[in-house]
Design an enzyme around this catalytic site. Structure first.
Site, short mmCIF file in Angstrom:
data_model
loop_
_atom_site.label_atom_id
_atom_site.label_comp_id
_atom_site.label_asym_id
_atom_site.label_seq_id
_atom_site.Cartn_x
_atom_site.Cartn_y
_atom_site.Cartn_z
N HIS A 55 0.83 -1.20 0.00
CA HIS A 55 0.00 0.00 0.00
C HIS A 55 0.86 1.26 0.00
CE1 HIS A 55 0.34 -0.70 4.49
NE2 HIS A 55 0.73 0.56 4.40
P1 TYD Z 1 -2.02 -2.60 7.62
O1 TYD Z 1 -1.53 -1.20 7.77
O2 TYD Z 1 -2.80 -2.95 6.38
O3 TYD Z 1 -0.78 -3.57 7.82
P2 TYD Z 1 0.08 -4.39 6.76
O4 TYD Z 1 0.31 -3.51 5.57
O5 TYD Z 1 1.33 -4.71 7.50
O6 TYD Z 1 -0.71 -5.62 6.44
O7 TYD Z 1 -2.91 -2.97 8.89
C1 TYD Z 1 -3.38 -4.28 9.11
C2 TYD Z 1 -4.64 -4.18 9.97
O8 TYD Z 1 -4.35 -3.56 11.22
C3 TYD Z 1 -5.74 -3.36 9.32
O9 TYD Z 1 -6.96 -4.03 9.56
C4 TYD Z 1 -5.76 -2.07 10.08
C5 TYD Z 1 -5.18 -2.42 11.43
N1 TYD Z 1 -4.36 -1.32 11.99
C6 TYD Z 1 -4.87 -0.56 13.03
O10 TYD Z 1 -5.99 -0.79 13.53
N2 TYD Z 1 -4.10 0.45 13.54
C7 TYD Z 1 -2.88 0.73 13.05
O11 TYD Z 1 -2.20 1.67 13.53
C8 TYD Z 1 -2.37 -0.05 11.95
C9 TYD Z 1 -1.02 0.24 11.36
C10 TYD Z 1 -3.15 -1.06 11.46
#
Ligand code: TYD
Length: 134
Positions: free
Chosen positions: A51
């Site tokens: 992303h």
């Molecule tokens: P995401 O940022 O998509 O992580 P990655 O790219 O490592 O897979 O986040 C994964 C999940 O965690 C998504 O459902 C949102 C949640 N999340 C939060 O609730 N708070 C946060 O600060 C972060 C970074 C993620």
């Protein structure tokens, strides 16, 4: 500050007694830190990220173990390895990232300039390229 940039933080101490690295907002961290989160226990065959963010600025620091980050800006790509708690990677807005090769003991700490906001994410690569195209 836009784009991405490798960062090196001061190591205070010695091999004999160990080290301290201090992170201070608006000093060695170029933004106000609104959020800190960390990623850990990631199996070595998993890639996370995939992303970009519209506004968010982040600094990634691998406080334990090692990890690789593939950075794309729509034209070029670069792979950066983080394997030292005194090193970091600044990622500004509009940069695509994929994070992989997490070592078994990896803890990846992230300092963020904003609270969590799903609206700030661009999660599809084609939408990202379209977003860059304006
Ligand atoms: P995401 O940022 O998509 O992580 P990655 O790219 O490592 O897979 O986040 C994964 C999940 O965690 C998504 O459902 C949102 C949640 N999340 C939060 O609730 N708070 C946060 O600060 C972060 C970074 C993620």
């Amino acid at each position: 500050m836009k784009y991405f940039k490798k960062m090196k933080f001061k190591k205070i101490g010695s091999k004999k007694r160990g080290f301290i690295t201090a992170l201070e907002q608006k000093k060695n961290i170029p933004f106000e830190i609104k959020r800190v989160y960390y990623i850990y226990n990631v199996p070595s065959d998993v890639t996370r990220g995939h992303h970009a963010h519209k506004k968010l600025e982040q600094i990634l620091i691998c406080t334990s173990g090692s990890v690789k980050i593939k950075i794309k800006d729509g034209c070029n790509q670069e792979i950066i390895e983080l394997n030292e708690p005194s090193k970091g990677l600044y990622i500004g807005p509009s940069i695509w990232r994929e994070i992989y090769d997490y070592s078994e003991n990896c803890t990846l700490m992230v300092l963020a300039s904003e609270y969590y906001d799903e609206e700030d994410y661009i999660r599809n690569y084609n939408n990202y390229l379209r977003y860059l195209g304006g």
